[in-house]
Design an enzyme around this catalytic site. Structure first.
Site, PDB file in Angstrom:
ATOM      1  N   HIS A 197      32.131  37.531 117.507  1.00 33.33           N
ATOM      2  CA  HIS A 197      32.850  37.017 115.699  1.00 33.33           C
ATOM      3  C   HIS A 197      32.760  37.837 114.717  1.00 33.33           C
ATOM      4  O   HIS A 197      31.617  37.645 114.123  1.00 33.33           O
ATOM      5  CB  HIS A 197      33.645  35.944 115.676  1.00 33.33           C
ATOM      6  CG  HIS A 197      32.317  34.999 115.754  1.00 33.33           C
ATOM      7  ND1 HIS A 197      32.082  35.084 113.583  1.00 33.33           N
ATOM      8  CD2 HIS A 197      31.071  34.258 115.720  1.00 33.33           C
ATOM      9  CE1 HIS A 197      31.473  34.320 113.284  1.00 33.33           C
ATOM     10  NE2 HIS A 197      30.381  34.063 114.802  1.00 33.33           N
ATOM     11  N   ASP A 231      25.140  36.118 111.425  1.00 35.91           N
ATOM     12  CA  ASP A 231      26.546  34.919 112.497  1.00 35.91           C
ATOM     13  C   ASP A 231      27.642  36.073 111.820  1.00 35.91           C
ATOM     14  O   ASP A 231      28.332  34.882 110.447  1.00 35.91           O
ATOM     15  CB  ASP A 231      26.380  33.774 111.512  1.00 35.91           C
ATOM     16  CG  ASP A 231      27.576  33.028 112.527  1.00 35.91           C
ATOM     17  OD1 ASP A 231      27.495  33.504 113.366  1.00 35.91           O
ATOM     18  OD2 ASP A 231      27.644  31.721 112.120  1.00 35.91           O
ATOM     19  N   GLU A 253      36.577  33.041 114.431  1.00 36.99           N
ATOM     20  CA  GLU A 253      35.499  31.565 115.083  1.00 36.99           C
ATOM     21  C   GLU A 253      34.814  30.554 114.345  1.00 36.99           C
ATOM     22  O   GLU A 253      34.855  29.828 114.811  1.00 36.99           O
ATOM     23  CB  GLU A 253      34.651  32.427 115.623  1.00 36.99           C
ATOM     24  CG  GLU A 253      33.158  31.565 117.227  1.00 36.99           C
ATOM     25  CD  GLU A 253      32.214  30.986 116.183  1.00 36.99           C
ATOM     26  OE1 GLU A 253      31.719  29.754 117.051  1.00 36.99           O
ATOM     27  OE2 GLU A 253      32.186  31.117 114.598  1.00 36.99           O
ATOM     28  N   GLU A 254      34.520  31.202 113.371  1.00 40.14           N
ATOM     29  CA  GLU A 254      34.813  29.878 112.394  1.00 40.14           C
ATOM     30  C   GLU A 254      34.894  28.900 112.040  1.00 40.14           C
ATOM     31  O   GLU A 254      34.660  28.271 111.864  1.00 40.14           O
ATOM     32  CB  GLU A 254      33.897  30.824 110.670  1.00 40.14           C
ATOM     33  CG  GLU A 254      32.912  31.588 111.040  1.00 40.14           C
ATOM     34  CD  GLU A 254      31.471  31.061 111.407  1.00 40.14           C
ATOM     35  OE1 GLU A 254      31.091  30.462 112.142  1.00 40.14           O
ATOM     36  OE2 GLU A 254      30.280  31.681 111.294  1.00 40.14           O
ATOM     37  N   ASP A 272      26.138  35.838 119.549  1.00 38.52           N
ATOM     38  CA  ASP A 272      26.705  34.734 118.727  1.00 38.52           C
ATOM     39  C   ASP A 272      25.521  33.238 118.222  1.00 38.52           C
ATOM     40  O   ASP A 272      25.769  32.589 117.871  1.00 38.52           O
ATOM     41  CB  ASP A 272      27.840  33.720 118.914  1.00 38.52           C
ATOM     42  CG  ASP A 272      28.607  33.135 116.889  1.00 38.52           C
ATOM     43  OD1 ASP A 272      27.859  33.249 116.513  1.00 38.52           O
ATOM     44  OD2 ASP A 272      29.090  32.423 117.711  1.00 38.52           O
ATOM     45  N   HIS A 323      25.430  29.983 108.226  1.00 36.85           N
ATOM     46  CA  HIS A 323      26.425  29.686 107.018  1.00 36.85           C
ATOM     47  C   HIS A 323      25.875  29.640 105.927  1.00 36.85           C
ATOM     48  O   HIS A 323      26.164  28.623 105.200  1.00 36.85           O
ATOM     49  CB  HIS A 323      26.992  28.527 107.830  1.00 36.85           C
ATOM     50  CG  HIS A 323      27.379  28.445 108.573  1.00 36.85           C
ATOM     51  ND1 HIS A 323      27.510  26.841 109.785  1.00 36.85           N
ATOM     52  CD2 HIS A 323      28.301  29.157 109.642  1.00 36.85           C
ATOM     53  CE1 HIS A 323      28.551  27.736 111.045  1.00 36.85           C
ATOM     54  NE2 HIS A 323      28.234  28.498 110.211  1.00 36.85           N
TER      55      HIS A 323
END
Length: 458
Positions: A281, A293, A327-328, A355, A425
């Site tokens: 992503h 990520d 995606e997030e 991912d 994140h």
């Protein structure tokens, strides 16, 4: 000499699997050589992270990443490169968050590390101030009920289970408090939510991530608090249940905006209508550069097609690299890709996703029929020379999961996960924390699986 050649021909005819295995071993070795000696994934990642940065859906950086990946795949000479339009959420964080323990008996007032959860409403400049009630799960929340929750800040403090070697299982076991916690707390009249960061480590770095508000439930502000500060707050609450907490956020959800999935492909020479998709992503959270990520998964997917072209390999089937958007905090890109695949009657024979960061490859997991799983698991011995040994049933990824409704077997690339939830994140998921060799080994491992699927199907 003719006699020896005849014997060899008889041997290879009698034992085709032996010849096949030798051919595959040789080709996989060449894939790894190309990735490790002339790989370009690391430099692609450098550009994506350093020149573009964090790529939250709807942001100018996300738009720049779309154009970069389109141009990158065109420059490599892929047969087709195109965009798939998709409407995505546009959430903005606003100015830096404030978090503060107020008037505790031991420490007085002390600042702590917090970040707003993605999709959360903001508190505005007035902030949220209230007494704190700590819970471990939704069952405990329900037992306390509205009488004890109303007007307070709920503090979800369930840690990831450190005993689980699979850190993604530990993450799954704790993530519902972030995803659904704010709405669950709001049902009982809470005015705000604190969520312990979903991390395998004790540190001062807070982890954001998406939250989902339920229908017809008040939307209350929500922040993640670092693991060290979560422990500090929990300790203080044991002796002082009257302490207060203050946090201030300035985030807001704006109208959806147009963005794109980016698709590049090499057309198959024998079965072009059979598609093998591999992707990551393109969007990331806004706190850092989104290196693990999921910049890593994106550049690995592009690298697979680059490796094929560099080796002069012409696939039998069509190989696609897909940069999914959103995606997030929405999964709109993955859903749109699956929708278009169905509308266009596309025949995906497999889909793979990276991912889980750019760490050392250890294996793959596959969801599909038993026969499809057995076939992928039968290739395990080809990867043992590269210390890639974990081939398991069950796997995939968020962006390719909508394809499962079309009975597409989905494969998840499995790197070593022990360090992933230090960076996931956070504001430290930057280019410098990705190891070049591990990233390149991962791209080679994925390319090798794609090669085998192209040769033999699933």
């Amino acid at each position: 000499m003719k006699y020896l050649l005849s014997l060899l021909l008889v041997f290879l005819t009698a034992f085709p699997s032996f010849a096949q295995t030798n051919q595959d071993e040789t080709h996989i070795r060449k894939i790894f050589d190309e990735a490790l000696e002339r790989g370009e994934s690391y430099e692609m990642l450098r550009h994506l992270t350093k020149n573009i940065g964090g790529r939250l859906s709807g942001s100018p950086q996300a738009a720049a990443a779309v154009e970069w990946s389109r141009q990158q795949m065109m420059a490599y000479g892929f047969d087709t490169v195109y965009l798939q339009p998709v409407m995505v959420p546009h959430w903005v964080r606003g100015q830096k968050e404030i978090g503060r323990i107020v008037n505790s008996k031991k420490l007085g007032s002390v600042d702590v590390n917090v970040v707003a959860l993605g999709n959360s409403v903001g508190s505005g400049s007035e902030g949220v101030l209230g007494n704190v009630i700590e819970v471990q799960d939704f069952q405990e929340l329900a037992k306390l009920g509205k009488d004890q929750i109303q007007g307070k800040i709920v503090f979800f403090n369930r840690p990831m289970d450190a005993k689980l070697l699979d850190t993604f299982s530990a993450y799954s076991g704790a993530s519902n408090q972030r995803g659904a916690g704010p709405s669950e707390a709001a049902k009982y009249g809470a005015i705000g939510v604190l969520v312990r960061s979903l991390s395998s480590f004790k540190d001062d770095v807070p982890h954001t991530g998406g939250t989902r508000y339920g229908l017809n439930i008040p939307k209350i502000p929500a922040v993640a608090i670092s693991t060290n500060d979560a422990d500090k707050l929990s300790d203080l609450l044991e002796d002082d249940t009257d302490l207060k907490f203050y946090f201030e956020t300035h985030c807001e959800m704006l109208p959806d905006v147009l963005s794109y999935n980016v698709v590049g492909e090499i057309r198959g020479s024998q079965k072009p209508d059979e598609i093998i998709a591999v992707g990551g992503h393109l969007d990331s959270w806004d706190l850092a550069e989104g290196a693990h990520d999921d910049g890593a998964g994106c550049v690995q997917s592009i690298e697979i097609l680059r490796i094929m072209k560099a080796m002069g390999y012409q696939p039998k089937r069509t190989i696609r690299a897909v940069m999914f958007m959103n995606e997030e905090n929405g999964l709109m890109g993955g859903r749109k890709y699956a929708q278009l695949a169905e509308e266009n009657n596309e025949n995906h024979i497999a889909a793979m996703e990276s991912d889980r960061g750019g760490f050392l490859p250890i294996g793959f997991g596959i969801s599909g029929t038993k026969a499809q799983q057995d076939k992928l698991l039968s290739w395990k011995s080809l990867f043992e020379p590269y210390n890639i040994h974990q081939f398991k049933r069950g796997g995939g990824g968020a962006d390719i999961s909508p394809l499962r409704t079309q009975d597409v077997p989905t494969i998840g690339y499995l790197p070593d996960s022990q360090r992933y939830f230090k960076y996931h994140h956070t504001g430290i998921d930057n280019f410098e924390v990705v190891n070049q060799r591990e990233l390149e080994l991962g791209a080679a491992a994925m390319a090798s699986i794609i090669y085998l699927i192209d040769q033999y199907g699933l």
